[in-house]
Motif scaffolding. Structure first.
Motif, PDB file in Angstrom:
ATOM      1  N   LEU A 210       0.826  -1.209   0.000  1.00 45.12           N
ATOM      2  CA  LEU A 210       0.000   0.000   0.000  1.00 45.12           C
ATOM      3  C   LEU A 210       0.861   1.261   0.000  1.00 45.12           C
ATOM      4  CD1 LEU A 210      -2.764  -1.095   2.525  1.00 45.12           C
ATOM      5  CD2 LEU A 210      -3.182  -0.374   0.165  1.00 45.12           C
ATOM      6  N   LEU A 211       1.896   1.264   0.846  1.00 45.76           N
ATOM      7  CA  LEU A 211       2.748   2.448   0.929  1.00 45.76           C
ATOM      8  C   LEU A 211       3.645   2.587  -0.299  1.00 45.76           C
ATOM      9  CD1 LEU A 211       3.716   2.458   4.721  1.00 45.76           C
ATOM     10  CD2 LEU A 211       1.854   3.652   3.550  1.00 45.76           C
ATOM     11  N   MET A 212       3.989   1.481  -0.948  1.00 45.48           N
ATOM     12  CA  MET A 212       4.746   1.563  -2.192  1.00 45.48           C
ATOM     13  C   MET A 212       3.926   2.268  -3.277  1.00 45.48           C
ATOM     14  SD  MET A 212       5.976  -1.491  -4.751  1.00 45.48           S
ATOM     15  CE  MET A 212       4.238  -1.764  -5.171  1.00 45.48           C
ATOM     16  N   ALA A 329      14.678 -14.971  -4.545  1.00 43.43           N
ATOM     17  CA  ALA A 329      14.610 -14.171  -5.771  1.00 43.43           C
ATOM     18  C   ALA A 329      13.290 -13.405  -5.823  1.00 43.43           C
ATOM     19  CB  ALA A 329      14.750 -15.072  -7.001  1.00 43.43           C
ATOM     20  N   HIS A 330      12.200 -14.102  -5.468  1.00 43.84           N
ATOM     21  CA  HIS A 330      10.877 -13.462  -5.440  1.00 43.84           C
ATOM     22  C   HIS A 330      10.834 -12.318  -4.439  1.00 43.84           C
ATOM     23  CE1 HIS A 330       6.791 -12.744  -4.144  1.00 43.84           C
ATOM     24  NE2 HIS A 330       7.004 -13.399  -3.013  1.00 43.84           N
ATOM     25  N   TYR A 331      11.242 -12.592  -3.185  1.00 42.60           N
ATOM     26  CA  TYR A 331      11.060 -11.529  -2.195  1.00 42.60           C
ATOM     27  C   TYR A 331      12.107 -10.428  -2.329  1.00 42.60           C
ATOM     28  CZ  TYR A 331      14.373 -13.811   1.161  1.00 42.60           C
ATOM     29  OH  TYR A 331      15.463 -14.361   1.793  1.00 42.60           O
ATOM     30  N   HIS A 332      13.287 -10.746  -2.901  1.00 41.68           N
ATOM     31  CA  HIS A 332      14.230  -9.661  -3.163  1.00 41.68           C
ATOM     32  C   HIS A 332      13.662  -8.713  -4.224  1.00 41.68           C
ATOM     33  CE1 HIS A 332      17.498 -11.642  -0.894  1.00 41.68           C
ATOM     34  NE2 HIS A 332      18.060 -10.449  -0.922  1.00 41.68           N
ATOM     35  N   GLY A 333      13.053  -9.278  -5.276  1.00 34.70           N
ATOM     36  CA  GLY A 333      12.447  -8.416  -6.280  1.00 34.70           C
ATOM     37  C   GLY A 333      11.351  -7.549  -5.695  1.00 34.70           C
ATOM     38  N   SER A 334      10.460  -8.160  -4.910  1.00 42.44           N
ATOM     39  CA  SER A 334       9.335  -7.409  -4.350  1.00 42.44           C
ATOM     40  C   SER A 334       9.789  -6.382  -3.328  1.00 42.44           C
ATOM     41  CB  SER A 334       8.340  -8.389  -3.712  1.00 42.44           C
ATOM     42  OG  SER A 334       7.834  -9.284  -4.668  1.00 42.44           O
ATOM     43  N   THR A 335      10.638  -6.801  -2.375  1.00 42.97           N
ATOM     44  CA  THR A 335      11.045  -5.860  -1.329  1.00 42.97           C
ATOM     45  C   THR A 335      11.944  -4.758  -1.880  1.00 42.97           C
ATOM     46  OG1 THR A 335      12.920  -7.285  -0.697  1.00 42.97           O
ATOM     47  CG2 THR A 335      10.857  -7.579   0.493  1.00 42.97           C
ATOM     48  N   VAL A 336      12.773  -5.090  -2.870  1.00 43.54           N
ATOM     49  CA  VAL A 336      13.612  -4.042  -3.471  1.00 43.54           C
ATOM     50  C   VAL A 336      12.746  -3.065  -4.262  1.00 43.54           C
ATOM     51  CG1 VAL A 336      15.413  -3.592  -5.174  1.00 43.54           C
ATOM     52  CG2 VAL A 336      15.731  -5.396  -3.482  1.00 43.54           C
ATOM     53  N   GLY A 337      11.655  -3.573  -4.864  1.00 42.36           N
ATOM     54  CA  GLY A 337      10.721  -2.654  -5.520  1.00 42.36           C
ATOM     55  C   GLY A 337      10.145  -1.663  -4.527  1.00 42.36           C
ATOM     56  N   VAL A 338       9.799  -2.144  -3.330  1.00 40.58           N
ATOM     57  CA  VAL A 338       9.305  -1.246  -2.284  1.00 40.58           C
ATOM     58  C   VAL A 338      10.400  -0.280  -1.850  1.00 40.58           C
ATOM     59  CG1 VAL A 338       8.372  -1.134   0.061  1.00 40.58           C
ATOM     60  CG2 VAL A 338       7.636  -2.970  -1.475  1.00 40.58           C
ATOM     61  N   THR A 339      11.604  -0.804  -1.627  1.00 43.82           N
ATOM     62  CA  THR A 339      12.715   0.048  -1.192  1.00 43.82           C
ATOM     63  C   THR A 339      12.991   1.155  -2.198  1.00 43.82           C
ATOM     64  OG1 THR A 339      13.804  -1.656   0.138  1.00 43.82           O
ATOM     65  CG2 THR A 339      15.201   0.066  -0.763  1.00 43.82           C
ATOM     66  N   LEU A 340      12.993   0.828  -3.490  1.00 40.16           N
ATOM     67  CA  LEU A 340      13.261   1.840  -4.517  1.00 40.16           C
ATOM     68  C   LEU A 340      12.160   2.895  -4.569  1.00 40.16           C
ATOM     69  CD1 LEU A 340      14.758  -0.468  -7.259  1.00 40.16           C
ATOM     70  CD2 LEU A 340      15.805   1.672  -6.485  1.00 40.16           C
ATOM     71  N   SER A 341      10.912   2.485  -4.318  1.00 36.44           N
ATOM     72  CA  SER A 341       9.837   3.488  -4.277  1.00 36.44           C
ATOM     73  C   SER A 341      10.054   4.444  -3.112  1.00 36.44           C
ATOM     74  CB  SER A 341       8.472   2.805  -4.166  1.00 36.44           C
ATOM     75  OG  SER A 341       8.253   2.272  -2.867  1.00 36.44           O
ATOM     76  N   PHE A 342      10.510   3.912  -1.978  1.00 37.47           N
ATOM     77  CA  PHE A 342      10.798   4.755  -0.826  1.00 37.47           C
ATOM     78  C   PHE A 342      11.991   5.670  -1.108  1.00 37.47           C
ATOM     79  CE2 PHE A 342       8.848   1.601   2.484  1.00 37.47           C
ATOM     80  CZ  PHE A 342       7.589   1.859   1.958  1.00 37.47           C
ATOM     81  N   MET A 343      13.009   5.141  -1.787  1.00 36.55           N
ATOM     82  CA  MET A 343      14.153   5.977  -2.159  1.00 36.55           C
ATOM     83  C   MET A 343      13.704   7.132  -3.053  1.00 36.55           C
ATOM     84  SD  MET A 343      17.140   3.167  -2.977  1.00 36.55           S
ATOM     85  CE  MET A 343      18.036   2.315  -1.656  1.00 36.55           C
ATOM     86  N   GLY A 344      12.837   6.822  -4.021  1.00 42.07           N
ATOM     87  CA  GLY A 344      12.337   7.884  -4.889  1.00 42.07           C
ATOM     88  C   GLY A 344      11.550   8.921  -4.125  1.00 42.07           C
ATOM     89  N   LEU A 345      10.734   8.470  -3.156  1.00 41.27           N
ATOM     90  CA  LEU A 345       9.965   9.426  -2.357  1.00 41.27           C
ATOM     91  C   LEU A 345      10.882  10.256  -1.463  1.00 41.27           C
ATOM     92  CD1 LEU A 345       7.254  10.574  -1.652  1.00 41.27           C
ATOM     93  CD2 LEU A 345       6.900   8.695  -0.031  1.00 41.27           C
TER      94      LEU A 345
END
Length: 440
Positions: A210-212, A329-345
């Motif tokens: 949700l926060l991503m 591999a699955h959770y690194h992709g998903s969690t890194v997607g969240v992390t990158l959205s936070f970095m952008g914010l």
């Protein structure tokens, strides 16, 4: 969406951002040792098999549990009112203390690692104290967020509604952790912690997702590419995305926590519940497409990298068969997607919180370096998983006997090192800007 650089919301947001960055610093240092301990050729030079497990636990807890919750508190503080400031500062103090204790706990005696999912633990009183202290701090932040992000107009403030629903997911997750802790019988350590954190861990995924999406929409608005949907439609879609949370209390009431049926229900919640977020993700994709002609910026770079990694992680989630490295591999992709959205914010929020803009070349390329490294890392893990490489092992225990296995894990190591560089770039960019404000 703008945030006034003065007042309680901005001050709390700045404090939580500092905590999140410090957690990433500690996690990144440990990640270097983790990558070296699993990379063919290097793993024999650095015999880190025993340290691998303890370092993995603290690395995961800092980079996922602490970083994600700290940045969630950044969002809740920035979008919330000034009410209950004492609760916000008390929560921050407890979370910071707990994080510091967690970081040093592996260096004290008795740090026996238990590699369970979601919140892996060290069988050690000091580590458990760190979990309780930081958990109490984040609980105060969540309770405050439920009050201060309550939308005044439910269908006219989609970002604030998204923040509130993220806090609601966090509340359900914390309640699930406490419920499981109270009723799950003590059994063999690895199984006990696996089942105790299972329900709440699955619920936390909804908070992060949700926060991503909220971060994507906030970035898109900053890029002058707001979603095509009206605020009312966006609000309805946030409600739809959060609907699966309603079954969480029901799962705890009808099935004993810790039972096989209980774990299967939450696994199905992940499979069937996350698609409810599909319309919001499509709107994010549309905003990203609309931003293709917008001038390059760190926030845009992060948006592109975030969507790419999150989409890849989602696809890999439906390709999991057995217990191998396709799972990380699955959770690194998903969690890194969240992390990158936070970095952008973060890049969007820095000037709104009273800091200078991130305009350097390093800031522009940092999301691509971090994202590309994680992409190689994830693809290497997915490739190796297809050839039977098991998860949560290091060194000779990996049994890399075939060339495809070695190629895949070599990709994992290379990608991990590149991602570490990208993460270090992010921390350096932020610390340089934030330290400059402190001196001025």
């Amino acid at each position: 969406m703008t945030v006034s650089p003065s007042g309680t919301p901005a001050a709390l947001a700045r404090a939580w951002l500092w905590l999140g960055l410090m957690a990433l610093v500690g996690s990144g240092l440990l990640a270097i040792l983790l990558v070296l301990s699993r990379t063919p050729g290097i793993q024999d030079i650095f015999p880190l098999k025993e340290f691998f497990r303890a370092a993995l636990i603290v690395h995961v807890d800092l980079s996922v549990a602490i970083w994600f919750m700290a940045f969630a508190a950044v969002i809740w503080s920035a979008l919330g009112t000034s009410a209950l400031a004492w609760m916000g500062w008390s929560g921050f103090a407890l979370a910071a203390l707990g994080t510091a204790v967690m970081t040093v706990s592996p260096f004290f005696p008795g740090a026996e690692p238990v590699l369970n999912n979601y919140i892996p633990v060290l069988q050690q009183p000091l580590f458990f104290a760190s979990l309780w202290i930081s958990g109490a701090g984040f609980a105060l932040a969540v309770l405050r967020a439920l009050i201060t992000t309550w939308p005044n107009r439910w269908l006219a403030e989609p970002l604030r509604l998204g923040a509130f629903l993220g806090a609601l997911a966090a509340f359900f997750a914390l309640a699930a952790f406490l419920w499981s802790w109270a009723v799950v019988p003590r059994i063999e350590e690895k199984i006990y912690y696996e089942v105790m954190f299972w329900g709440g861990g699955h619920v936390l995924q909804f908070q992060h997702a949700l926060l991503m999406v909220l971060a994507w929409l906030w970035i898109a608005d900053a890029l002058s590419c707001p979603p095509v949907a009206s605020p009312r439609a966006l609000s309805v879609l946030f409600f739809v995305a959060a609907l699966p949370l309603l079954v969480v209390p029901l799962f705890y009431l009808i099935v004993p926590p810790g039972s096989l049926a209980h774990m299967e229900l939450f696994a199905k919640l992940m499979i069937w519940g996350h698609p409810y977020m599909g319309p919001l993700i499509l709107l994010g994709a549309w905003s990203l497409w609309s931003a293709r002609r917008v001038a390059s910026s760190p926030a845009k770079s992060a948006f592109i990298a975030s969507f790419t990694l999150f989409a890849l992680g989602g696809v890999l989630g439906y390709m999991i068969e057995g217990v191998n490295v396709v799972i990380p591999a699955h959770y690194h992709g998903s969690t890194v997607g969240v992390t990158l959205s936070f970095m952008g914010l973060v890049y969007v929020l820095l000037p709104e919180l009273g800091y200078a803009k991130a305009e350097s070349c390093m800031a522009l390329w940092q999301p691509y370096v971090y994202g590309a490294g994680q992409l190689i890392h994830v693809l290497g893990l997915a490739w190796s998983g297809g050839y039977g490489v098991q998860r949560k092992v290091a060194g000779a225990e990996q049994a890399l006997t075939t060339l495809p296995q070695k190629i895949g894990m070599g990709m994992m190591g290379l990608g991990g090192l590149i991602a570490i560089i990208g993460g270090l770039m992010f921390v350096l960019v932020c610390l340089k800007i934030m330290a400059a404000r402190k001196r001025s």
